[in-house]
Design a protein around this motif. Sequence first.
Motif, PDB file in Angstrom:
ATOM      1  N   LEU A   1       0.810  -1.274   0.166  1.00 35.76           N
ATOM      2  CA  LEU A   1       0.032   0.072   0.026  1.00 35.76           C
ATOM      3  C   LEU A   1       0.820   1.283  -0.045  1.00 35.76           C
ATOM      4  N   TYR A   2       2.109   1.274   0.386  1.00 37.38           N
ATOM      5  CA  TYR A   2       2.802   2.229   0.558  1.00 37.38           C
ATOM      6  C   TYR A   2       4.169   2.055  -0.287  1.00 37.38           C
ATOM      7  N   LEU A   3       4.959   3.184  -0.699  1.00 37.48           N
ATOM      8  CA  LEU A   3       6.469   3.013  -1.297  1.00 37.48           C
ATOM      9  C   LEU A   3       7.174   4.014  -0.608  1.00 37.48           C
ATOM     10  N   LEU A   4       8.345   3.411  -0.223  1.00 36.55           N
ATOM     11  CA  LEU A   4       9.427   4.159   0.387  1.00 36.55           C
ATOM     12  C   LEU A   4      10.679   4.616  -0.608  1.00 36.55           C
ATOM     13  N   THR A   5      10.902   5.588  -0.615  1.00 40.00           N
ATOM     14  CA  THR A   5      12.104   5.988  -1.358  1.00 40.00           C
ATOM     15  C   THR A   5      13.174   6.797  -0.696  1.00 40.00           C
ATOM     16  N   THR A   6      14.434   6.676  -1.263  1.00 38.98           N
ATOM     17  CA  THR A   6      15.709   7.440  -0.739  1.00 38.98           C
ATOM     18  C   THR A   6      16.449   7.858  -1.758  1.00 38.98           C
ATOM     19  N   GLY A   7      16.932   9.162  -1.341  1.00 39.16           N
ATOM     20  CA  GLY A   7      17.697  10.006  -2.449  1.00 39.16           C
ATOM     21  C   GLY A   7      19.083  10.521  -1.836  1.00 39.16           C
ATOM     22  N   THR A   8      19.754  11.081  -2.735  1.00 37.10           N
ATOM     23  CA  THR A   8      21.045  11.677  -2.381  1.00 37.10           C
ATOM     24  C   THR A   8      20.962  13.182  -1.759  1.00 37.10           C
ATOM     25  N   ASP A   9      19.725  13.372  -1.707  1.00 36.98           N
ATOM     26  CA  ASP A   9      19.440  14.712  -1.133  1.00 36.98           C
ATOM     27  C   ASP A   9      19.075  14.318   0.559  1.00 36.98           C
ATOM     28  N   ASP A  10      19.538  13.171   1.231  1.00 38.63           N
ATOM     29  CA  ASP A  10      19.493  13.136   2.452  1.00 38.63           C
ATOM     30  C   ASP A  10      18.364  13.017   2.988  1.00 38.63           C
ATOM     31  N   ARG A  11      17.165  12.556   2.291  1.00 36.84           N
ATOM     32  CA  ARG A  11      15.733  12.412   2.510  1.00 36.84           C
ATOM     33  C   ARG A  11      15.237  11.024   2.350  1.00 36.84           C
ATOM     34  N   MET A  12      14.223  10.607   3.174  1.00 35.54           N
ATOM     35  CA  MET A  12      13.548   9.441   2.810  1.00 35.54           C
ATOM     36  C   MET A  12      12.055   9.904   2.705  1.00 35.54           C
ATOM     37  N   ARG A  13      11.277   9.339   1.869  1.00 41.12           N
ATOM     38  CA  ARG A  13       9.878   9.549   1.766  1.00 41.12           C
ATOM     39  C   ARG A  13       9.019   8.600   1.628  1.00 41.12           C
ATOM     40  N   LEU A  14       7.715   8.633   2.277  1.00 45.37           N
ATOM     41  CA  LEU A  14       6.788   7.709   2.086  1.00 45.37           C
ATOM     42  C   LEU A  14       5.669   7.876   1.180  1.00 45.37           C
ATOM     43  N   TRP A  15       5.230   7.268   0.472  1.00 43.08           N
ATOM     44  CA  TRP A  15       4.198   7.626  -0.864  1.00 43.08           C
ATOM     45  C   TRP A  15       3.140   6.590  -0.645  1.00 43.08           C
ATOM     46  N   ASN A  16       1.797   7.159  -0.760  1.00 43.82           N
ATOM     47  CA  ASN A  16       0.662   5.993  -0.986  1.00 43.82           C
ATOM     48  C   ASN A  16       0.944   5.514  -2.739  1.00 43.82           C
ATOM     49  N   SER A  17       1.071   4.284  -2.621  1.00 37.29           N
ATOM     50  CA  SER A  17       1.500   3.666  -3.925  1.00 37.29           C
ATOM     51  C   SER A  17       0.188   3.715  -4.882  1.00 37.29           C
ATOM     52  N   ALA A  18      -1.128   3.883  -4.489  1.00 43.33           N
ATOM     53  CA  ALA A  18      -2.295   4.003  -5.304  1.00 43.33           C
ATOM     54  C   ALA A  18      -2.493   4.912  -6.053  1.00 43.33           C
ATOM     55  N   THR A  19      -1.937   6.240  -4.988  1.00 41.80           N
ATOM     56  CA  THR A  19      -2.464   7.727  -5.520  1.00 41.80           C
ATOM     57  C   THR A  19      -1.114   8.283  -6.112  1.00 41.80           C
ATOM     58  N   GLY A  20      -0.070   7.902  -5.432  1.00 45.51           N
ATOM     59  CA  GLY A  20       1.114   8.640  -5.583  1.00 45.51           C
ATOM     60  C   GLY A  20       1.404   9.755  -4.679  1.00 45.51           C
TER      61      GLY A  20
END
Length: 398
Positions: free
Chosen positions: A256-275
Motif C-alpha cells: 500500500l505504500y512505497l518508500l524512496t531514498t535519495g542523495t538529498d539525504d531524505r526518505m519519503r513515504l508515498w501512497n502507492s495507489a495515488t502517488g
Amino acid sequence: MILALKAGLDDPLRLRRAESTRRVLSLTLNPDREVDRIHGNGINTIDIEVVEGRYMLSGGADGVIVIYDLENYSGKLHYTCKSVCTVGRSNRYVHKFSVETVQWYPYDTGMFVSSSFDKTMKVWDTETLKPAEVFEFEGNVYSHHLSPIARKHSLIAVGTKDPKIHLCDLKSGSRIQVLQGHRAEILSVRWSPRYEHILATASADSKVKVWDVRRASGCLFSLDQHNGDKSKAASEAVNTAHNGRVNGLCFTGDGLYLLTTGTDDRMRLWNSATGENTLVNYGKVSNGNRKKLQFAVSRGCGPEFVFVPCESSVAVYAVHTGELVSTLRGHYNNVDCCELHPDYQELYTGGKDCNILAWIPVLRSPDVEDEPKSANQAAGAPSSVNQAFQDAWSSDED
C-alpha cells in the motif's frame, strides 16, 4: 496472556504481531553468529530465499557471488554461517565487474539472478553454478527485480545506465518490452508485492515513476514531493520525488505504500495507489551512495519499521511516524545493503568493509513479565512507538 491464548480469548495473530514487533525492537549484533568472510571487496547486495529461509546470496564489488547456509547444525551456541559455494574469480562464468544485485527465484532455490557493471544479467542454475541464460545490455546494470507474487508473467525488470527500463522474459529468454520516460540512468526497480503488473522505478533524474506494464501508453504517474503545489515547486523541476539522485525503493509488505531514498539525504513515504506524498518526516537520512541503496521493511509488525543504511550504521525508523527507533552500529565502513530474514525478524547487513553482520533479537529474560510494554520499553522505543506496540494488543484489532 498465554493462558488467554490457550483459552481462545486472544487472537493468535495478535500474539504473532506483538512478538514480531518485540523481536524487531530488540535487534542487536550477535557475537555468537558470524558469516564467512569471502569477498575481497565491498558487498553491494544480499538476498535470503523465502522458500526455506535457509540460504543467503551475496554479490560484491569484486564480481564474486557467494551462497551461505544460515542454519546451525553444530549444536553449539557460537557458529559461523558457512559458504556453501562461490562463483569466484576462477569460475569461467564469473562477472567481470562489480555485482550490483542478486536475487533468488521466488518459488524455488534452484535458480537465482545476478546483474553487474559488466553490462550483463545472468540467470544461474544453482546446482551447476552455470548461467542458464545471459542477457546483455549496452550499459552498466544497476538493478533488477523479479516479482515476488507474479503468476501471469515471468518478467524481470532491469535498470541500466540507459534511461529505458528493460523487461526480460524468463520463459522466452528475450527482452520483450522497454519502458521509456526517464532521462537518466535507472538506479532501482521494484515490483509491487500486491499487484503483479505494477512496477516502480527510480532514476538519477530525481524522478520515481509507477507503471502498469500491461499499458502501452506510458507510466501511470510520477511521484511529486510537493503533491502538485506549484508554488513550492517553483524553483525546482516539476514532479520530482527528491532533490537529487533517487537510489532506493521499497514497498511495504502489503504494497500500500512505497518508500524512496535519495542523495538529498531524505526518505519519503508515498501512497502507492495515488502517488501522494504522505509528508512523513524522517529527518536527515545520510545517503551519499551514487548507486542503488538496498534497504528493508519489516513484515507482520505493528507498527512497521524500515531499516536504512546510513554511512557505517543502519537507522531503524517507524514507517508511519518517522521516529528514529534505534541505530545499529557494528560495521567499520559504509553499509550498502540490508535484508530481513523472511521468518525470524533477523537482519543481515553488508558493507564496504567486506563483512556481513547478523543482527539477532535479544531473547526475553525468564524473570520478565510477559507483557509487551516491558519488552518494548527495554528496547528503548519512543513513546509513540510504545503506544503503537500496545495497539497491537488492542482487543478491537483483527
